[in-house]
Design a protein around this motif. Sequence first.
Motif, PDB file in Angstrom:
ATOM      1  N   GLN A 189       0.831  -1.209   0.000  1.00  0.00           N
ATOM      2  CA  GLN A 189       0.000   0.000   0.000  1.00  0.00           C
ATOM      3  C   GLN A 189       0.863   1.255   0.000  1.00  0.00           C
ATOM      4  O   GLN A 189       0.611   2.186  -0.756  1.00  0.00           O
ATOM      5  CB  GLN A 189      -0.949   0.006   1.204  1.00  0.00           C
ATOM      6  CG  GLN A 189      -1.897   1.191   1.225  1.00  0.00           C
ATOM      7  CD  GLN A 189      -2.825   1.230   0.030  1.00  0.00           C
ATOM      8  OE1 GLN A 189      -3.278   0.203  -0.458  1.00  0.00           O
ATOM      9  NE2 GLN A 189      -3.099   2.410  -0.474  1.00  0.00           N
ATOM     10  N   ARG A 247       2.407   1.680  -3.404  1.00  0.00           N
ATOM     11  CA  ARG A 247       1.431   2.210  -4.369  1.00  0.00           C
ATOM     12  C   ARG A 247       1.217   3.705  -4.175  1.00  0.00           C
ATOM     13  O   ARG A 247       1.206   4.474  -5.141  1.00  0.00           O
ATOM     14  CB  ARG A 247       0.117   1.461  -4.242  1.00  0.00           C
ATOM     15  CG  ARG A 247       0.192   0.039  -4.717  1.00  0.00           C
ATOM     16  CD  ARG A 247      -1.131  -0.683  -4.515  1.00  0.00           C
ATOM     17  NE  ARG A 247      -0.982  -2.080  -4.873  1.00  0.00           N
ATOM     18  CZ  ARG A 247      -1.140  -3.086  -4.024  1.00  0.00           C
ATOM     19  NH1 ARG A 247      -1.474  -2.868  -2.768  1.00  0.00           N
ATOM     20  NH2 ARG A 247      -0.972  -4.328  -4.442  1.00  0.00           N
ATOM     21  N   GLN A 248       1.046   4.115  -2.935  1.00  0.00           N
ATOM     22  CA  GLN A 248       0.844   5.539  -2.659  1.00  0.00           C
ATOM     23  C   GLN A 248       2.074   6.355  -3.045  1.00  0.00           C
ATOM     24  O   GLN A 248       1.954   7.444  -3.619  1.00  0.00           O
ATOM     25  CB  GLN A 248       0.516   5.749  -1.179  1.00  0.00           C
ATOM     26  CG  GLN A 248      -0.851   5.245  -0.802  1.00  0.00           C
ATOM     27  CD  GLN A 248      -1.095   5.306   0.693  1.00  0.00           C
ATOM     28  OE1 GLN A 248      -0.168   5.185   1.500  1.00  0.00           O
ATOM     29  NE2 GLN A 248      -2.344   5.466   1.079  1.00  0.00           N
ATOM     30  N   HIS A 271       2.430   9.283  -5.890  1.00  0.00           N
ATOM     31  CA  HIS A 271       3.021  10.573  -5.531  1.00  0.00           C
ATOM     32  C   HIS A 271       4.125  10.944  -6.532  1.00  0.00           C
ATOM     33  O   HIS A 271       4.151  12.063  -7.055  1.00  0.00           O
ATOM     34  CB  HIS A 271       3.589  10.491  -4.104  1.00  0.00           C
ATOM     35  CG  HIS A 271       4.279  11.729  -3.663  1.00  0.00           C
ATOM     36  ND1 HIS A 271       3.628  12.763  -3.037  1.00  0.00           N
ATOM     37  CD2 HIS A 271       5.586  12.108  -3.760  1.00  0.00           C
ATOM     38  CE1 HIS A 271       4.493  13.722  -2.771  1.00  0.00           C
ATOM     39  NE2 HIS A 271       5.693  13.347  -3.202  1.00  0.00           N
ATOM     40  N   THR A 303       2.826  11.836  -9.894  1.00  0.00           N
ATOM     41  CA  THR A 303       2.277  13.196  -9.915  1.00  0.00           C
ATOM     42  C   THR A 303       3.389  14.202 -10.167  1.00  0.00           C
ATOM     43  O   THR A 303       3.221  15.138 -10.956  1.00  0.00           O
ATOM     44  CB  THR A 303       1.530  13.496  -8.605  1.00  0.00           C
ATOM     45  OG1 THR A 303       0.535  12.484  -8.397  1.00  0.00           O
ATOM     46  CG2 THR A 303       0.862  14.847  -8.647  1.00  0.00           C
ATOM     47  N   ASN A 353      -2.988  12.381  -3.975  1.00  0.00           N
ATOM     48  CA  ASN A 353      -4.022  11.636  -3.249  1.00  0.00           C
ATOM     49  C   ASN A 353      -5.299  11.501  -4.068  1.00  0.00           C
ATOM     50  O   ASN A 353      -5.919  10.436  -4.111  1.00  0.00           O
ATOM     51  CB  ASN A 353      -4.319  12.305  -1.905  1.00  0.00           C
ATOM     52  CG  ASN A 353      -3.176  12.170  -0.926  1.00  0.00           C
ATOM     53  OD1 ASN A 353      -2.351  11.279  -1.042  1.00  0.00           O
ATOM     54  ND2 ASN A 353      -3.115  13.077   0.033  1.00  0.00           N
ATOM     55  N   VAL A 354      -5.703  12.563  -4.724  1.00  0.00           N
ATOM     56  CA  VAL A 354      -6.910  12.529  -5.563  1.00  0.00           C
ATOM     57  C   VAL A 354      -6.680  11.629  -6.777  1.00  0.00           C
ATOM     58  O   VAL A 354      -7.528  10.798  -7.116  1.00  0.00           O
ATOM     59  CB  VAL A 354      -7.306  13.958  -6.011  1.00  0.00           C
ATOM     60  CG1 VAL A 354      -8.386  13.918  -7.069  1.00  0.00           C
ATOM     61  CG2 VAL A 354      -7.756  14.775  -4.814  1.00  0.00           C
ATOM     62  N   TYR A 396      -4.638   9.171  -7.077  1.00  0.00           N
ATOM     63  CA  TYR A 396      -4.509   7.771  -6.680  1.00  0.00           C
ATOM     64  C   TYR A 396      -5.870   7.080  -6.680  1.00  0.00           C
ATOM     65  O   TYR A 396      -5.993   5.939  -7.121  1.00  0.00           O
ATOM     66  CB  TYR A 396      -3.847   7.656  -5.308  1.00  0.00           C
ATOM     67  CG  TYR A 396      -3.704   6.224  -4.847  1.00  0.00           C
ATOM     68  CD1 TYR A 396      -2.896   5.333  -5.547  1.00  0.00           C
ATOM     69  CD2 TYR A 396      -4.386   5.761  -3.741  1.00  0.00           C
ATOM     70  CE1 TYR A 396      -2.771   4.016  -5.138  1.00  0.00           C
ATOM     71  CE2 TYR A 396      -4.266   4.442  -3.328  1.00  0.00           C
ATOM     72  CZ  TYR A 396      -3.456   3.574  -4.032  1.00  0.00           C
ATOM     73  OH  TYR A 396      -3.341   2.272  -3.636  1.00  0.00           O
ATOM     74  N   GLN A 397      -6.893   7.765  -6.219  1.00  0.00           N
ATOM     75  CA  GLN A 397      -8.229   7.174  -6.204  1.00  0.00           C
ATOM     76  C   GLN A 397      -8.713   6.884  -7.622  1.00  0.00           C
ATOM     77  O   GLN A 397      -9.397   5.892  -7.872  1.00  0.00           O
ATOM     78  CB  GLN A 397      -9.223   8.103  -5.492  1.00  0.00           C
ATOM     79  CG  GLN A 397      -8.877   8.344  -4.036  1.00  0.00           C
ATOM     80  CD  GLN A 397      -8.685   7.049  -3.257  1.00  0.00           C
ATOM     81  OE1 GLN A 397      -9.486   6.138  -3.338  1.00  0.00           O
ATOM     82  NE2 GLN A 397      -7.602   6.979  -2.503  1.00  0.00           N
ATOM     83  N   THR A 398      -8.356   7.716  -8.570  1.00  0.00           N
ATOM     84  CA  THR A 398      -8.765   7.546  -9.963  1.00  0.00           C
ATOM     85  C   THR A 398      -7.948   6.485 -10.677  1.00  0.00           C
ATOM     86  O   THR A 398      -8.485   5.659 -11.407  1.00  0.00           O
ATOM     87  CB  THR A 398      -8.633   8.891 -10.712  1.00  0.00           C
ATOM     88  OG1 THR A 398      -9.389   9.877 -10.017  1.00  0.00           O
ATOM     89  CG2 THR A 398      -9.110   8.770 -12.138  1.00  0.00           C
ATOM     90  N   LYS A 435      -5.920   4.091  -9.340  1.00  0.00           N
ATOM     91  CA  LYS A 435      -5.524   2.973  -8.496  1.00  0.00           C
ATOM     92  C   LYS A 435      -5.347   1.665  -9.270  1.00  0.00           C
ATOM     93  O   LYS A 435      -4.339   0.981  -9.079  1.00  0.00           O
ATOM     94  CB  LYS A 435      -6.521   2.788  -7.352  1.00  0.00           C
ATOM     95  CG  LYS A 435      -6.084   1.751  -6.339  1.00  0.00           C
ATOM     96  CD  LYS A 435      -7.083   1.673  -5.193  1.00  0.00           C
ATOM     97  CE  LYS A 435      -6.679   0.682  -4.136  1.00  0.00           C
ATOM     98  NZ  LYS A 435      -6.257  -0.613  -4.580  1.00  0.00           N
ATOM     99  N   ASP A 439      -1.791  -0.173  -9.157  1.00  0.00           N
ATOM    100  CA  ASP A 439      -1.716  -1.503  -8.541  1.00  0.00           C
ATOM    101  C   ASP A 439      -0.976  -2.503  -9.425  1.00  0.00           C
ATOM    102  O   ASP A 439      -0.260  -3.364  -8.937  1.00  0.00           O
ATOM    103  CB  ASP A 439      -3.115  -2.027  -8.223  1.00  0.00           C
ATOM    104  CG  ASP A 439      -3.763  -1.305  -7.047  1.00  0.00           C
ATOM    105  OD1 ASP A 439      -3.083  -0.472  -6.399  1.00  0.00           O
ATOM    106  OD2 ASP A 439      -4.947  -1.564  -6.790  1.00  0.00           O
TER     107      ASP A 439
END
Length: 97
Positions: free
Chosen positions: A47, A50-51, A55, A58, A82-83, A85-87, A89, A93
Amino acid sequence: MSKHITVSGIDYEIVYRKNPYDRGESVWGFVDYEHTRIVIKKNMSKQKQRQTLMHELTHVAVHESGRDDLCNEETLINPLGNVLYQTFKPIVDRLVP
């Protein structure tokens, strides 16, 4: 084994290292723009990898958009990453081994 991602037509290699250093500092990840390489610390949770990758991606996206004046502004990169990553993901992954 490294992976690759293309950002704005530029191929970036993604490599995982046990203890990455950027400018003498131990970090979770960094971008080497000159060699089009993203380095991610491999001995942390998937995790966090991935984050961290999102980052760093970006940073790359802002850099490749031509905004070198903003590409290292953490006050922009952190919330934007962060925004995004949600899109993105599912893509991110697949890039973490």
